[in-house]
Scaffold this active site. Structure first.
Site, short mmCIF file in Angstrom:
data_model
loop_
_atom_site.label_atom_id
_atom_site.label_comp_id
_atom_site.label_asym_id
_atom_site.label_seq_id
_atom_site.Cartn_x
_atom_site.Cartn_y
_atom_site.Cartn_z
N LEU A 15 1.09 -1.17 0.20
CA LEU A 15 0.23 0.53 0.65
C LEU A 15 0.88 1.27 -0.25
CD1 LEU A 15 -2.48 -1.15 2.55
CD2 LEU A 15 -2.99 -1.24 0.60
N HIS A 74 3.86 -10.39 9.49
CA HIS A 74 4.87 -11.21 8.84
C HIS A 74 5.46 -11.79 9.33
CE1 HIS A 74 8.31 -10.33 5.62
NE2 HIS A 74 8.91 -10.53 7.17
#
Ligand code: GRF
Length: 261
Positions: free
Chosen positions: A103, A119
């Protein structure tokens, strides 16, 4: 109840972004089923029409939007497409869960620091892709997952929490990924809870603990209804005082008149 106790009354609204199988989405949805969990999933966004995770949107009857990056000629229009879709449901926090698009600041600045991501590495180690292969190749004794705030720099935002697992000599890419995924499913709901406790507590009504209304914190947390009731009480006490004062003056005047006669 102590004033330090987080005063969570209502669930925050979470929008989960996915691109694939959505096992973290499922873990979040399951956590949200607990009435004491401070969040609910209000909507789901996928950039892939065939993302496996969309089946959970149907199973849990959650509104979802498929905004494919392939339908847009540039990133800004794609992100604007998502932003437009987000206006249909209440959202306090965006959770990226295997969302495979980066993004841009155009999108991120519109959401401030209300976007988090999971993550599969112990950040700051192994930002980006192929985290398990890189950990095995480096001969690391452990790996893990990190839930962090999202900033324009990839996988670099403030860490909310991490969970780690040992890498054994028998581990393959598949076994490691599988074991770590199990940890991710604990980590994401825990991180959402931590974020709510850190950031959203003061947005919600306090528990009805009257002792709180004597403190600054309590006053900040008063609802409009409580403020209105407070005003009504003040007015009632003022009019009572006035009535009592008027009566006293009349009695005094009568006494003075009797004395003079
Ligand atoms: C997870 O390993 C997550 O850490 C990474 O992408 C994967 C998504 O898996 N960002 P799933 O779609 O939630 O099953």
């Amino acid at each position: 109840m102590s004033n330090d106790t987080p005063q969570i009354r209502q669930k925050i609204n979470v929008c989960v972004f996915i691109s694939g199988r959505g096992s973290n989405l499922k873990a979040i949805l399951e956590a949200c089923e607990n009435p004491n969990f401070p969040a609910r999933v209000s909507c789901i966004v996928s950039n892939k029409p065939d993302a496996g995770g969309l089946e959970y949107a149907q199973q849990y009857k959650i509104p979802f939007a498929v905004i494919s990056h392939k339908d847009y000629t540039n990133k800004q229009d794609f992100e604007q497409g998502i932003l437009d879709a987000l206006t249909h449901e209440p959202i306090d926090l965006i959770c990226l869960a295997g969302f495979m698009r980066i993004l841009s600041p155009y999108f991120l600045t519109r959401w401030g620091d209300n976007i988090i991501n999971i993550h599969p590495s112990l950040l700051p180690k192994y930002k980006g892709l192929d985290t398990h292969a890189r950990a095995i190749e480096a001969g690391d004794a452990e790996t893990g997952c990190t839930v962090h705030y999202v900033i324009p720099e990839m996988d670099a935002g403030e860490i909310i929490l991490q969970r780690s697992i040992e890498i054994t000599k028998n581990d393959t890419l598949t076994t490691l990924a599988q074991r770590l995924l199990g940890e991710e499913h604990f980590a994401y709901p825990e991180a959402i809870k931590a974020v709510v406790e850190q950031k959203f507590t003061q947005h919600y009504e306090p528990k009805l603990d009257l002792s709180l209304t004597n403190t600054t914190q309590g006053k900040q947390d008063m609802t409009d209804k409580e403020v209105l009731n407070g005003h009504k009480e003040m007015w009632a006490s003022f009019t009572n005082t006035m009535k009592f004062g008027t009566l006293s003056i009349i009695v005094l005047l009568i006494l003075m008149a009797l004395f003079l006669l």
